[in-house]
Scaffold this motif. Structure first.
Motif: not given
Lengths: 230, 115
Positions: B1-2, B5-6, B38-39
């Motif tokens: 789960m990034h 930060s995105i 990738g989001v």
């Protein structure tokens, strides 16, 4: 003075900061003639075992080093240090992936001109690392035979972001009835034309082919680097 | 789960652009999102609200335009949609399409600024 229009066009990549740093790193690697290879996979696919074997085998003839990303422990760096190659741990804390800035910081004080290969082991995670360019020349995605052949279909983005696939733990393939043809088919479905290697870091089976591939890629980028320099 | 930060990167980018233009705040951020970025859209929308808190973007909206994957089909010799992310083949003729032209976008395309 005219007021700015309320709707303004921007067109900027959200990760532009990372992309700029990654480009600078790639340029540094090229100038130094070092081949940078990153490894991505789910936790437990054998990144560290593969890397330890690769460092040990390359160490005889090349100057190799590794950066290892991990959330919390430094166990991997300790394992890799057995290969005699310089290894630096990047502790990411709660961050689930490496970013170009972390690689840049970790390289502080290292003379890249003194290296032939730099390996960058990402955090074990098949989702987040796919969004971040680290400036690497090659990205390896690892898939162990114990994980199931459909991993590429479940995580197409990371497989698509990688250059080369490595099927690991081949010595266990028969025991877990690994369907290699299906795995290869699935990899090709999400990344057509991707080169695939199958190996066991434990027995050494399949390692020579990967080493030859790495040496070939390094020779190629060296030639390119000379070509660009002249 | 990034995605958090995105989302924070989106907020930073939007704030910089707004400040550059002397705007006191931002009402809408327009984002182009490709499936290969990738989001995940839902996770990003959820994170966005958190990332906006106590910034000039608080209360702003994130409008996401999801764009398709487009590849260069080596057989049709045309820009083509692909069948899916799980099957990167030309939607017209079924040939594998290694060369992806679009679909990795993660881009702020426009902002609606507060006056």
């Amino acid at each position: 003075m005219n007021p700015e229009p309320r709707l303004v066009e921007v067109r900027k990549n959200v990760l532009k900061q990372n992309d700029v740093l990654a480009r600078a790193l790639r340029e540094r690697f090229r100038e130094a003639g070092v081949l940078a290879v990153s490894l991505v996979s789910s936790p437990g696919s054998g990144k560290t075992a593969f890397l330890e074997k690769t460092l040990t085998l390359l160490h005889a003839r090349y100057k190799v080093a590794a950066l290892v990303g991990d959330l919390a422990t430094e166990n991997d760096a300790a394992r890799l240090a057995r290969s005699q190659a310089p290894v630096k741990q990047i502790l990411t804390g709660t961050v689930c992936h490496l970013e170009a800035a972390m690689v840049q910081n970790a390289l502080d004080g290292w003379d890249l001109n003194n290296l032939d290969f730099l390996f960058i082991e990402n955090v074990g995670n098949l989702v987040c690392p796919s969004s971040y360019d680290l400036g690497e020349d090659l990205r390896f995605v690892l898939l162990s035979v114990t994980e199931g052949e459909d991993k590429p279909l479940k995580y197409p983005t990371i497989f698509n972001s990688a250059d080369t696939a490595i099927i690991t733990k081949s010595d266990l393939a028969a025991a877990v009835e690994f369907d290699e043809a299906a795995a290869r088919r699935n990899i090709q479905a999400v990344r057509p034309g991707m080169e695939i290697f199958k190996l066991s870091a434990k027995t050494g089976e399949g390692m020579p082919a990967v080493l030859e591939y790495l040496e070939g890629r390094r020779a190629y980028s060296r030639r390119e680097s000379v070509r660009f320099a002249t | 789960m990034h995605e958090l930060s995105i989302a924070m990167s989106i907020v930073d980018l939007a704030r910089e652009e707004a400040e550059l233009r002397g705007a006191p705040g931002v009402d809408v951020v327009y984002l182009k999102l490709g499936p290969l970025s990738g989001v995940v859209k839902e996770a990003l929308l959820f994170s966005y609200e958190i990332a906006c808190q106590q910034t000039m973007l608080e209360g702003s909206k994130l409008l996401i335009e999801e764009v398709p994957i487009i590849a260069n089909c080596p057989v049709c010799r045309e820009r083509r949609y692909v069948q899916s992310m799980q099957s990167l083949c030309c939607a017209e003729c079924g040939s594998p399409t290694p060369e992806i032209l679009e679909g990795r976008e993660l881009m702020v395309t426009a902002l609606e600024l507060r006056r």
